[in-house]
Motif scaffolding. Structure first.
Motif, PDB file in Angstrom:
ATOM      1  N   TRP A   4       2.759 -16.165  -1.000  1.00  0.00           N
ATOM      2  CA  TRP A   4       1.498 -16.618  -0.396  1.00  0.00           C
ATOM      3  C   TRP A   4       1.180 -18.011  -0.924  1.00  0.00           C
ATOM      4  O   TRP A   4       1.438 -18.322  -2.093  1.00  0.00           O
ATOM      5  CB  TRP A   4       0.364 -15.662  -0.753  1.00  0.00           C
ATOM      6  N   ALA A   5       0.616 -18.864  -0.069  1.00  0.00           N
ATOM      7  CA  ALA A   5       0.221 -20.211  -0.487  1.00  0.00           C
ATOM      8  C   ALA A   5      -1.017 -20.636   0.286  1.00  0.00           C
ATOM      9  O   ALA A   5      -1.246 -20.206   1.423  1.00  0.00           O
ATOM     10  CB  ALA A   5       1.362 -21.202  -0.256  1.00  0.00           C
ATOM     11  N   ARG A   6      -1.811 -21.502  -0.351  1.00  0.00           N
ATOM     12  CA  ARG A   6      -3.033 -22.001   0.292  1.00  0.00           C
ATOM     13  C   ARG A   6      -3.452 -23.302  -0.382  1.00  0.00           C
ATOM     14  O   ARG A   6      -3.229 -23.489  -1.587  1.00  0.00           O
ATOM     15  CB  ARG A   6      -4.151 -20.970   0.191  1.00  0.00           C
ATOM     16  N   THR A   7      -4.068 -24.201   0.403  1.00  0.00           N
ATOM     17  CA  THR A   7      -4.576 -25.472  -0.089  1.00  0.00           C
ATOM     18  C   THR A   7      -6.090 -25.516   0.086  1.00  0.00           C
ATOM     19  O   THR A   7      -6.615 -25.063   1.110  1.00  0.00           O
ATOM     20  CB  THR A   7      -3.925 -26.647   0.669  1.00  0.00           C
TER      21      THR A   7
ATOM     22  N   ASP B  80      -5.506 -19.261  10.346  1.00  0.00           N
ATOM     23  CA  ASP B  80      -6.162 -19.460   9.057  1.00  0.00           C
ATOM     24  C   ASP B  80      -5.326 -20.364   8.164  1.00  0.00           C
ATOM     25  O   ASP B  80      -4.227 -20.798   8.519  1.00  0.00           O
ATOM     26  CB  ASP B  80      -6.444 -18.116   8.374  1.00  0.00           C
TER      27      ASP B  80
ATOM     28  N   ASN C 272      -3.834 -19.747   5.298  1.00  0.00           N
ATOM     29  CA  ASN C 272      -2.860 -19.111   4.429  1.00  0.00           C
ATOM     30  C   ASN C 272      -1.436 -19.308   4.941  1.00  0.00           C
ATOM     31  O   ASN C 272      -1.205 -19.353   6.156  1.00  0.00           O
ATOM     32  CB  ASN C 272      -3.143 -17.612   4.308  1.00  0.00           C
ATOM     33  N   GLN C 273      -0.514 -19.394   4.002  1.00  0.00           N
ATOM     34  CA  GLN C 273       0.903 -19.376   4.334  1.00  0.00           C
ATOM     35  C   GLN C 273       1.491 -18.078   3.801  1.00  0.00           C
ATOM     36  O   GLN C 273       1.270 -17.709   2.647  1.00  0.00           O
ATOM     37  CB  GLN C 273       1.642 -20.565   3.719  1.00  0.00           C
ATOM     38  N   TYR C 274       2.261 -17.386   4.644  1.00  0.00           N
ATOM     39  CA  TYR C 274       2.887 -16.134   4.251  1.00  0.00           C
ATOM     40  C   TYR C 274       4.404 -16.243   4.443  1.00  0.00           C
ATOM     41  O   TYR C 274       4.874 -16.843   5.420  1.00  0.00           O
ATOM     42  CB  TYR C 274       2.362 -14.960   5.086  1.00  0.00           C
TER      43      TYR C 274
ATOM     44  N   PRO D 261       0.510 -22.563   7.331  1.00  0.00           N
ATOM     45  CA  PRO D 261      -0.947 -22.726   7.418  1.00  0.00           C
ATOM     46  C   PRO D 261      -1.360 -23.255   8.788  1.00  0.00           C
ATOM     47  O   PRO D 261      -0.757 -24.196   9.314  1.00  0.00           O
ATOM     48  CB  PRO D 261      -1.247 -23.749   6.314  1.00  0.00           C
TER      49      PRO D 261
ATOM     50  N   ASP E 122      -3.708 -26.763  -4.857  1.00  0.00           N
ATOM     51  CA  ASP E 122      -2.655 -25.992  -4.201  1.00  0.00           C
ATOM     52  C   ASP E 122      -2.380 -24.733  -5.020  1.00  0.00           C
ATOM     53  O   ASP E 122      -2.154 -24.806  -6.235  1.00  0.00           O
ATOM     54  CB  ASP E 122      -1.373 -26.820  -4.084  1.00  0.00           C
TER      55      ASP E 122
ATOM     56  N   ARG F  72      -0.075 -21.041  -5.157  1.00  0.00           N
ATOM     57  CA  ARG F  72       1.065 -20.271  -4.662  1.00  0.00           C
ATOM     58  C   ARG F  72       1.268 -19.064  -5.560  1.00  0.00           C
ATOM     59  O   ARG F  72       1.119 -19.158  -6.776  1.00  0.00           O
ATOM     60  CB  ARG F  72       2.350 -21.097  -4.649  1.00  0.00           C
TER      61      ARG F  72
END
Length: 557
Positions: free
Chosen positions: A10-13, A33, A35-37, A59, A548, A550
């Protein structure tokens, strides 16, 4: 006896980019949204068998709704068998990559360009592999088989059919309805991003079918192969209406033929490839790697790729990736006077016979690189590096009455001093200071520097390890930016540009309580001193700070 691996990431900025904050549905915006999955499963048995699947959502892309009701935006699956029998060198089903020759007609694997490995100029490695990446542009989907018919004769056949992203240009019939049979596209899209309505329209908009074969002789010191690749598109490509696009590929099918060779004679290693596209244009790359003695290695590379040569999957060793409109010479050396010292250097000179984007005339370029390294095994290593690049680019005329822009010489000079100090088996410190200088004909000058401290702690018997960095940077603008590799989560790499004024720090923590599970977390913050917002357009972030996050978990069973 195989090994199974399951990754979930999972990742998000933060803060949110502008594209997420737009509420007006009539405007361009990100539909998903922030989020990165990422999800990946892979089973492997030594180097002989690999199968699994990969799924990713970037994202801004929708997730289980809208254009992605099936869940993730990108799915990939593969089955790859290697050296199962003496006659079966490779078998791939699903998604896979094929690497032919020196990259003039088809090359999808990882390959280095100009780097500190100054004599590594040959495209090499297995020509068939399973695909496990999230690069949504460079892979094939279908089947391939690599056979060794006799002790020295091998053949490769592959076929692929997949939809790719492209900028579609629609035409209309007499009733003002879209004429699907006359649909065109102006360029391929390689980003793999499908966040906005416009990006979603381009998603999988063109069907690309690829068929290929390679047959040749391979022995210990000699090999020669004949290769053919045919691409068929369900829409026709248009070259574009700009003058620099005059010789670009157009149409809906393309045939490429090539012959590649490799020959070792004593300490001489000759290799190369000559290719032809179906318009008759010929391109060639040829190289020599030579060990003059135990202390000195030398490499020489020549490339000549005309302006009208076409290939949809070229990746040769060159200044530009697409294998078109370039000719040049490269020379590299590696000198090891004794066990502790090493000198790497290269000189590259090239020219572009035709116009390019942002360059309204035939142009030239040159690059010089020198790295001097001193090291003691398992203790420390330091090096000094210089890279100087000169390119001709457009520059506004000095006198307002001149009717045309002129070509100016753009210089990019970088100086680096780097130190690795291994204090113990578990603890290592890395320090770097780097300066950059940029100018065009001495009239547009930009300078910058980067200073950072890394800490790498990886104990042998303790389940927790971490890496961290604190960096200070100050550049006049983006032109004098400095790139620096960063440690990241397992199988993730980051090489961000440092530019403007500010600081950046990150922390990676890895926790492995048992052999079957690994937990990782990464936090990075960039603070800018001279900005009111970061980036631009839909990617604009308000304020001076960017965070950032992760997290990743790996199961092995």
């Amino acid at each position: 006896k195989g090994k199974n691996e399951l990754f979930m990431r999972w990742a998000r900025t933060a803060p949110l980019r502008k594209g997420f904050r737009i509420q007006d549905t009539s405007r361009s915006r990100f539909l998903g949204d922030a989020n990165q999955y990422y999800l990946r499963f892979r089973h492997s048995f030594e180097r002989n068998l690999s199968y699994g699947f990969t799924a990713e959502k970037d994202p801004g892309e929708e997730f289980f709704k809208g254009s992605n009701k099936q869940g993730f935006d990108f799915y990939s699956a593969h089955l790859y068998l290697r050296d199962y029998k003496p006659w079966l060198r490779g078998l791939a089903l699903g998604d896979y990559i094929v690497n032919l020759g020196q990259g003039l007609i088809h090359y999808h694997g990882f390959a280095t360009g100009k780097s500190s490995f100054t004599t590594a100029i040959k495209r090499s490695g297995r020509r068939l592999r399973g695909f496990t990446s999230v690069n949504e542009a460079d892979f094939l989907r279908g089947g391939a088989i690599d056979l060794e018919l006799y002790e020295f004769l091998d053949v490769l056949f592959f076929a692929s059919s997949r939809s790719i992203d492209a900028n579609t240009v629609f035409s209309f019939n007499d009733t003002l309805m879209v004429d699907e049979e006359q649909a065109l596209f102006s360029s391929f899209q390689r980003s793999g991003l499908h966040r906005t309505p416009a990006e979603i329209v381009d998603k999988n908009s063109t069907l690309k079918q690829t068929y290929g074969a390679s047959i040749g002789v391979s022995k210990r010191k000699f090999s020669i192969h004949l290769n053919a690749v045919y691409n068929k598109l369900d829409k026709s490509a248009i070259a574009g209406d700009q003058l620099y696009q005059l010789f670009n590929f157009s149409g809906n099918d393309l045939l490429n033929l090539s012959a590649d060779y490799s020959y070792i004679y004593r300490n001489f290693h000759f290799f190369g490839e000559t290719a032809m596209s179906d318009n008759g244009a010929l391109a060639t790359v040829n190289g020599l790697m030579l060990s003059l003695d135990r202390t000195l290695d030398f490499s020489l590379h020549y490339r000549n790729m005309p302006r009208d040569y076409h290939s949809l999957a070229a990746f040769p060793f060159a200044e530009t990736r697409n294998g078109q409109n370039e000719k040049g010479w490269y020379m590299g050396i590696e000198y090891r006077p004794n066990y502790n010292w090493r000198l790497n250097a290269y000189l590259d000179r090239w020219q572009h016979p035709w116009l390019r984007f942002g360059v309204d005339a035939p142009s030239m370029g040159a690059e010089q690189f020198v790295r001097l390294t001193y090291f003691k095994k398992r203790r420390y290593e330091w090096y000094f590096q210089l890279r100087n690049e000169l390119k001709e680019v457009n520059y506004p005329a000095a006198i307002e009455t001149e009717p045309f822009d002129i070509l100016g010489e753009r210089r990019r000079l970088q100086l680096r001093l780097h130190l690795n100090n291994k204090l113990s088996k578990s603890l290592e410190l890395r320090n770097r200071v780097e300066f950059s200088y940029f100018d065009i004909d001495g009239r547009s000058i930009s300078r910058g520097f980067l200073l950072y401290q890394d800490i790498i702690y990886r104990p042998i018997s303790f389940p927790i390890s971490f890496t961290a960095r604190y960096a200070l940077f100050d550049t006049d603008d983006y032109n004098s930016r400095i790139y620096a590799y960063e440690n990241d989560l397992l199988y993730v790499f980051t090489i961000p540009p440092y530019f403007n004024q500010g600081s950046r720090y990150y922390l990676n923590i890895r926790y492995r309580p048992e052999n079957w599970i690994t937990l990782e977390f990464r936090y990075a913050r960039t603070n800018y001193q001279d900005l009111e917002s970061i980036s631009s357009g839909l990617n604009e972030i308000p304020g001076k700070k960017r965070d950032d996050f992760r997290a990743q978990v790996k199961f092995q069973f």
